[in-house]
Write a protein that holds these residues in place. Structure first.
Motif, PDB file in Angstrom:
ATOM      1  N   GLY A   1       0.673  -1.085   0.065  1.00  0.00           N
ATOM      2  CA  GLY A   1       0.211   0.313  -0.439  1.00  0.00           C
ATOM      3  C   GLY A   1       0.775   1.512  -0.206  1.00  0.00           C
ATOM      4  N   CYS A   2       2.203   1.476   0.580  1.00  0.00           N
ATOM      5  CA  CYS A   2       2.975   2.370   0.576  1.00  0.00           C
ATOM      6  C   CYS A   2       3.513   2.820  -0.719  1.00  0.00           C
ATOM      7  N   ILE A   3       3.742   1.651  -1.921  1.00  0.00           N
ATOM      8  CA  ILE A   3       3.821   1.223  -2.606  1.00  0.00           C
ATOM      9  C   ILE A   3       3.865   2.428  -3.743  1.00  0.00           C
ATOM     10  N   VAL A   4       2.276   1.559  -3.424  1.00  0.00           N
ATOM     11  CA  VAL A   4       0.977   2.555  -4.815  1.00  0.00           C
ATOM     12  C   VAL A   4       1.111   4.196  -4.193  1.00  0.00           C
ATOM     13  N   TRP A   5       0.808   3.932  -2.841  1.00  0.00           N
ATOM     14  CA  TRP A   5       1.248   5.521  -2.541  1.00  0.00           C
ATOM     15  C   TRP A   5       1.240   6.356  -2.986  1.00  0.00           C
ATOM     16  N   THR A   6       3.229   6.540  -2.828  1.00  0.00           N
ATOM     17  CA  THR A   6       4.582   6.746  -3.332  1.00  0.00           C
ATOM     18  C   THR A   6       4.503   6.417  -4.259  1.00  0.00           C
ATOM     19  N   VAL A   7       3.816   6.621  -4.918  1.00  0.00           N
ATOM     20  CA  VAL A   7       4.084   6.546  -6.871  1.00  0.00           C
ATOM     21  C   VAL A   7       2.516   7.258  -7.151  1.00  0.00           C
ATOM     22  N   ALA A   8       1.641   6.813  -6.785  1.00  0.00           N
ATOM     23  CA  ALA A   8       0.488   7.563  -7.007  1.00  0.00           C
ATOM     24  C   ALA A   8       0.691   9.023  -6.866  1.00  0.00           C
ATOM     25  N   CYS A   9       1.169   9.716  -5.253  1.00  0.00           N
ATOM     26  CA  CYS A   9       1.102  11.143  -4.576  1.00  0.00           C
ATOM     27  C   CYS A   9       2.321  11.320  -6.223  1.00  0.00           C
ATOM     28  N   HIS A  10       3.101  11.437  -6.193  1.00  0.00           N
ATOM     29  CA  HIS A  10       4.687  11.042  -7.092  1.00  0.00           C
ATOM     30  C   HIS A  10       3.582  11.219  -8.356  1.00  0.00           C
ATOM     31  N   CYS A  11       2.669  10.487  -9.336  1.00  0.00           N
ATOM     32  CA  CYS A  11       2.240  10.845 -10.787  1.00  0.00           C
ATOM     33  C   CYS A  11       1.383  12.839 -10.400  1.00  0.00           C
TER      34      CYS A  11
END
Length: 144
Positions: free
Chosen positions: A100-110
């Motif tokens: 979940g943290c990986i998805v959150w990090t990538v989504a916020c970066h995008c």
């Protein structure tokens, strides 16, 4: 073999804790993006510090996965079936939090860039995330 497992586990615990602290404090931003060198100095692209803080949460979740895998292994060595099962369940929850943290990090970066942007200097974020995934996969095979 157990001594090697615990030595590797402790080294990974220290490394993930160090990475989490350094990224949270704004240091080691080179793991997130390539710095831009100008006449006025060296700068990182916009949103690098925020992405670094999100990446530090990924490292905290990585720390939790490693710690619970080690706790489960200690329970197995001690012969406590209850401790092994509890460690296995908590490790699964920590692994879900890590994903979940990986998805959150990538989504916020995008979201900061307005589109999926991983070209140029931002590819370092993908490499760092992939490295954590590879390390956790290798560790899970070691503790299996």
């Amino acid at each position: 073999m157990e001594i090697v497992r615990f030595a590797v586990g402790i080294a990974l615990l220290v490394a993930s804790a160090l990475l989490a602290v350094q990224l949270w404090n704004g240091r080691w931003q080179f793991l997130v993006a390539r710095p831009e060198h100008t006449r006025k100095g060296t700068f990182f692209p916009a949103g690098t510090r925020e992405t670094g803080r999100r990446l530090s949460w990924v490292m905290v979740a990585c720390f939790a996965v490693v710690a619970t895998l080690m706790a489960s292994e200690m329970g197995r060595l001690a012969g406590s079936a209850l401790f092994v099962q509890a460690g296995f369940v908590v490790s699964g929850v920590a692994l879900l939090a890590y994903g979940g943290c990986i998805v959150w990090t990538v989504a916020c970066h995008c979201k900061v860039h307005g589109r999926p942007y991983f070209a140029g200097g931002s590819s370092r974020l993908v490499v760092t995330l992939a490295a954590t995934c590879i390390v956790l996969t290798a560790l899970s095979l070691l503790f299996a």
